[in-house]
Design an enzyme around this catalytic site. Structure first.
Site, PDB file in Angstrom:
ATOM      1  N   ARG A 174      11.998  76.857  48.483  1.00  0.00           N
ATOM      2  CA  ARG A 174      12.114  76.471  50.120  1.00  0.00           C
ATOM      3  C   ARG A 174      13.736  76.469  50.397  1.00  0.00           C
ATOM      4  O   ARG A 174      14.766  76.840  49.622  1.00  0.00           O
ATOM      5  CB  ARG A 174      11.760  74.870  50.035  1.00  0.00           C
ATOM      6  N   GLY A 175      13.813  76.343  51.670  1.00  0.00           N
ATOM      7  CA  GLY A 175      15.068  76.424  52.297  1.00  0.00           C
ATOM      8  C   GLY A 175      15.619  78.006  51.960  1.00  0.00           C
ATOM      9  O   GLY A 175      14.950  78.929  52.091  1.00  0.00           O
ATOM     10  N   ASP A 214      -3.269  73.778  51.875  1.00  0.00           N
ATOM     11  CA  ASP A 214      -3.688  72.483  52.719  1.00  0.00           C
ATOM     12  C   ASP A 214      -4.703  73.217  53.672  1.00  0.00           C
ATOM     13  O   ASP A 214      -5.254  72.330  54.408  1.00  0.00           O
ATOM     14  CB  ASP A 214      -2.698  72.023  53.538  1.00  0.00           C
ATOM     15  N   GLY A 228      -2.141  67.520  51.317  1.00  0.00           N
ATOM     16  CA  GLY A 228      -2.696  67.478  52.540  1.00  0.00           C
ATOM     17  C   GLY A 228      -1.521  66.599  53.734  1.00  0.00           C
ATOM     18  O   GLY A 228      -1.685  65.310  53.709  1.00  0.00           O
ATOM     19  N   MET A 248      -0.800  69.899  38.858  1.00  0.00           N
ATOM     20  CA  MET A 248      -1.576  70.472  38.242  1.00  0.00           C
ATOM     21  C   MET A 248      -2.416  71.594  38.976  1.00  0.00           C
ATOM     22  O   MET A 248      -2.986  72.572  38.557  1.00  0.00           O
ATOM     23  CB  MET A 248      -2.477  69.626  37.363  1.00  0.00           C
ATOM     24  N   ARG A 279      -2.028  72.921  42.091  1.00  0.00           N
ATOM     25  CA  ARG A 279      -0.961  74.164  42.602  1.00  0.00           C
ATOM     26  C   ARG A 279      -0.893  75.305  41.502  1.00  0.00           C
ATOM     27  O   ARG A 279      -0.542  76.277  42.150  1.00  0.00           O
ATOM     28  CB  ARG A 279       0.355  73.481  43.280  1.00  0.00           C
TER      29      ARG A 279
HETATM   30  P1  ATP Z   1       4.159  75.212  51.951  1.00  0.00           P
HETATM   31  O1  ATP Z   1       2.705  75.362  52.646  1.00  0.00           O
HETATM   32  O2  ATP Z   1       4.318  75.308  50.546  1.00  0.00           O
HETATM   33  O3  ATP Z   1       4.991  74.110  52.542  1.00  0.00           O
HETATM   34  P2  ATP Z   1       5.766  76.582  53.920  1.00  0.00           P
HETATM   35  O4  ATP Z   1       6.130  78.223  54.096  1.00  0.00           O
HETATM   36  O5  ATP Z   1       5.530  75.653  55.010  1.00  0.00           O
HETATM   37  O6  ATP Z   1       5.092  76.600  52.596  1.00  0.00           O
HETATM   38  P3  ATP Z   1       8.459  75.890  53.883  1.00  0.00           P
HETATM   39  O7  ATP Z   1       9.367  75.301  52.583  1.00  0.00           O
HETATM   40  O8  ATP Z   1       8.198  74.949  54.701  1.00  0.00           O
HETATM   41  O9  ATP Z   1       7.092  76.230  53.169  1.00  0.00           O
HETATM   42  O10 ATP Z   1       9.214  77.092  54.204  1.00  0.00           O
HETATM   43  C1  ATP Z   1       9.317  78.282  53.705  1.00  0.00           C
HETATM   44  C2  ATP Z   1      10.409  78.922  53.941  1.00  0.00           C
HETATM   45  O11 ATP Z   1      10.781  79.345  55.467  1.00  0.00           O
HETATM   46  C3  ATP Z   1      11.881  78.296  53.782  1.00  0.00           C
HETATM   47  O12 ATP Z   1      12.782  79.228  53.140  1.00  0.00           O
HETATM   48  C4  ATP Z   1      12.385  77.970  54.972  1.00  0.00           C
HETATM   49  O13 ATP Z   1      13.849  77.947  54.912  1.00  0.00           O
HETATM   50  C5  ATP Z   1      11.744  78.825  55.967  1.00  0.00           C
HETATM   51  N1  ATP Z   1      11.492  77.961  57.130  1.00  0.00           N
HETATM   52  C6  ATP Z   1      10.908  77.055  57.465  1.00  0.00           C
HETATM   53  N2  ATP Z   1      10.651  76.741  58.470  1.00  0.00           N
HETATM   54  C7  ATP Z   1      11.457  77.631  59.357  1.00  0.00           C
HETATM   55  C8  ATP Z   1      11.545  77.872  60.809  1.00  0.00           C
HETATM   56  N3  ATP Z   1      11.051  77.187  61.680  1.00  0.00           N
HETATM   57  N4  ATP Z   1      12.310  78.839  61.183  1.00  0.00           N
HETATM   58  C9  ATP Z   1      12.847  80.011  60.119  1.00  0.00           C
HETATM   59  N5  ATP Z   1      12.597  79.732  58.670  1.00  0.00           N
HETATM   60  C10 ATP Z   1      11.783  78.699  58.304  1.00  0.00           C
HETATM   61 MG    MG Z   2       5.076  73.897  54.804  1.00  0.00          MG
END
Ligand code: ATP
Ligand code: MG
Length: 467
Positions: free
Chosen positions: A183-184, A239, A283, A391, A393
Site C-alpha cells: 500500500r502507499g 469485497d 467489507g 486466512m 485473503r
Molecule cells: P484493496 O482492495 O486491497 O484496498 P486498493 O487498490 O484499494 O486495494 P490501496 O492500498 O487503497 O489498495 O491503494 C493501492 C495503491 O494505489 C497504493 O499504492 C496507493 O498509494 C495508490 N492510491 C490509492 N488511492 C489513490 C489515488 N486516489 N490516487 C493515486 N494513487 C492512489
Molecule cells: Mg482499497
C-alpha cells in the site's frame, strides 16, 4: 426518464473515454493487420489445424455488450437501481472484450510489465499467469513483474522480475502474489518517469479502487507526455465493491472460505451453553461478503453490514435480540462486515499507507459489549470471536474464480494489443467487457438495502430491523 439525452450522455462516456489518444494520427501510430490468431496458433501447435479467415475468432471493434437492460415500473420497486435518478429504464452498451484482428503494437517491440497493488486477494497469481501466457502467445519477448506494488517502480532496492511461461507455470497453485503487494508508495510523476526510463509499453495493474485511481492518474500523465503505452487494470477487490461489475475475482473464493468460518462459529456456539459465535468478515464499505457468506452458510442469525445501520442497545437493539435468541435457541451466530456499525465506535483519524481511514474494530467492540451485557444481566454467555480475514485473503482461487481470472487476464492483454488504455476489464451482465477506469471508480458498489438479495438474507437469518 423524461429526458432522453441522459442516455446518450452516458453512452458517449462509455464510447469515448475508452479511446486511446495515442491512436490519433498526430502520434503517428499505424494500426496494422496482424497474422496473429489464437485459434490458428493453438491449432497449428497442437492439432495441426489451420483456421480459415471465415471462421474468425476475433472480436470486432464495433462489437458491444449490453451492460444493462432493465425496466422498473416504478423507481420504488424493490431493487430499482437507476443510473439516473429520473429514469426507470436503463440500456447501455459497452465494448466487448477479446482479441482484435488489428493490433497496435509490434509484439517483438513490446516490453510488458505487471504490478499487483493493495492487499492480497485469491486469484492474483492466476491473473499474472494468464497475462504472461497470453503475451507470449502474441509473441512478446520482454515481460517483467514490478515487485511490491507501485513502490516497486521507485524503490531503488527493488528490481524488476523477469517473467515467462516457465516461471509462472505453477504459481496458481498457491495464494498470494508472486510479485508481492504493498500500500502507499509513490508519487505519480516518479512512477511515470520510471515507466519511461524502463521503456514499458504495456502496463497491467491488478488492484482495487485505490489502485484504479492511481492507474487513472498514471494513464493521464502518460497521455500528457504523449507516451505510446497501454495501461490496463484488472480489478482486484475481494469485497466485490467495483461499480458496474457482476463480480470481481476472489469474491467467490472469499465467500466459500467465509462460510466455513461461519459454520465453525455455529459449531462452537451450538456446542457451548449460551454460546454466541461472532465472525468478522471483510467489507470496508460493502457488505457483499458478509451477506453472501450468511446466505451460503445458512447458520447466521444476525448479519450486520455497513450499508444498514443498527442499534446495539435498546428495545430494538442487537443485544436485546441476542437475549431472545438465547432463550429460544440457546445459541446464536453473528456475522459482521468490518465496515459495519462504524457510527457506534470512536473514530480515529489514523490512515494506512494508502490514505485509507483505519476502521475501528467492530468485531472486538461487539465481543466486549455482548460479554458485558450478559454479565450485567447475570446470564452466562460464551462468546467465541473469529476473524478469518488474513486466512481468507491468502488462499488460492477456487475453480470458479480461477476461470474468471483466466478470462480477465487474457482479455487484459487483448485490450492492450487492441490499443486501449485507461480501461479495466470485467464481467458485466454476464458479458466480458472493457470499461473506462474513470466510470468504475466514481464510488464503491454497495449492497442496496432495498434489493431482493438483502431481503433474501433477512428472510434466511430471520433477523428484525435493529433500529
Ligand atoms: P484493496 O482492495 O486491497 O484496498 P486498493 O487498490 O484499494 O486495494 P490501496 O492500498 O487503497 O489498495 O491503494 C493501492 C495503491 O494505489 C497504493 O499504492 C496507493 O498509494 C495508490 N492510491 C490509492 N488511492 C489513490 C489515488 N486516489 N490516487 C493515486 N494513487 C492512489
Ligand atoms: Mg482499497
Amino acid at each position: 426518464f423524461d429526458d432522453p439525452d441522459w442516455k446518450i450522455h452516458y453512452q458517449e462516456k462509455f464510447e469515448e473515454c475508452i479511446r486511446l489518444p495515442h491512436l490519433s494520427d498526430n502520434l503517428n501510430v499505424t494500426p496494422r493487420h496482424t497474422t496473429f490468431s489464437l485459434k490458428k496458433r493453438v491449432g497449428q501447435v497442437i492439432n495441426g489445424i489451420d483456421s480459415s479467415e471465415e471462421k474468425s475468432d476475433y472480436v470486432n471493434d464495433d462489437d458491444r455488450a449490453l451492460l444493462k437492460v432493465i425496466k422498473f415500473s416504478s423507481p420504488t420497486s424493490a431493487g430499482a437501481e437507476c443510473i439516473d435518478p429520473y429514469c426507470n429504464w436503463v440500456e447501455l452498451w459497452v465494448h466487448r472484450a477479446g482479441p482484435r484482428k488489428q493490433i497496435y503494437f509490434e509484439p517483438e517491440n513490446v516490453k510488458a510489465a505487471i504490478v499487483t497493488c493493495g492487499g492480497l486477494c485469491p486469484g492474483l497469481n492466476d491473473v499474472i499467469r494468464q497475462i504472461v501466457f497470453t503475451l507470449e502467445v502474441y509473441g512478446v519477448k520482454e515481460i517483467v513483474g514490478i515487485p511490491f506494488g507501485y513502490r516497486g517502480f521507485v524503490d531503488e532496492e527493488l528490481t524488476e522480475i523477469k517473467l515467462s511461461r516457465d516461471i509462472v507455470q505453477n504459481i496458481n497453485l498457491s495464494g498470494g502474489s508472486l510479485l508481492g503487494v504493498s500500500r502507499g508508495g509513490a508519487n505519480i510523476n516518479d512512477i511515470v518517469d520510471r515507466i519511461q526510463a524502463k521503456n514499458i509499453s504495456m502496463l497491467f495493474v491488478l488492484g482495487g479502487n485505490g489502485t484504479h485511481a492511481g492507474t487513472q492518474a498514471i494513464h493521464d500523465e502518460c497521455q500528457k507526455r504523449r507516451m505510446k503505452i497501454s495501461i490496463i487494470c484488472v480489478p482486484k477487490t475481494i469485497d466485490n465493491d467495483i461499480l458496474l461489475m457482476d463480480k470481481t475475482f476472489g469474491f467467490d473464493t472469499a465467500v466459500e472460505e467465509a462460510q466455513r468460518a461461519i459454520n465453525s462459529a455455529y459449531i462452537e456456539a451450538h456446542s457451548a451453553y449460551n454460546g454466541i459465535g461472532l465472525v468478522k468478515l471483510m467489507g470496508r464499505s460493502s457488505g457483499f461478503i458478509a451477506m453472501h457468506a450468511s446466505l451460503s452458510s445458512g447458520q447466521t442469525d444476525i448479519c450486520l453490514i455497513p450499508e444498514v445501520p443498527f442499534d446495539l442497545e435498546g428495545q430494538y437493539g442487537v443485544l436485546n435480540y441476542l437475549e431472545k435468541l438465547m432463550q429460544k435457541k440457546g445459541s446464536a451466530v453473528i456475522c459482521v462486515a468490518e465496515g459495519a456499525g462504524q457510527d457506534l465506535l470512536e473514530r480515529s483519524n489514523a490512515t494506512d499507507a494508502s490514505g485509507n481511514v483505519v476502521l475501528a474494530d467492530i468485531g472486538v467492540y461487539l465481543q466486549q459489549n455482548i460479554k458485558k451485557h450478559f454479565k450485567d444481566l447475570g446470564i452466562p454467555a460464551d462468546v467465541k470471536y473469529i476473524d478469518p480475514t488474513y486466512m481468507i485473503r491468502a488462499v488460492r482461487a477456487n475453480a470458479s474464480d480461477a476461470i474468471l481470472c483466466t478470462v480477465l487476464g487474457q482479455n487484459a492483454v487483448h485490450g492492450a494489443f487492441a490499443g486501449f488504455s485507461g480501461i479495466t476489464v470485467g464481467i458485466c451482465n454476464s458479458h466480458y467487457v472493457y470499461l473506462p477506469i474513470s466510470e468504475v471508480i466514481k464510488s464503491h458498489r454497495l449492497v442496496d438495502p432495498n434489493s431482493r438479495m438483502w431481503h433474501r438474507c433477512l428472510t434466511s437469518t430471520g433477523q428484525p430491523d435493529f433500529i
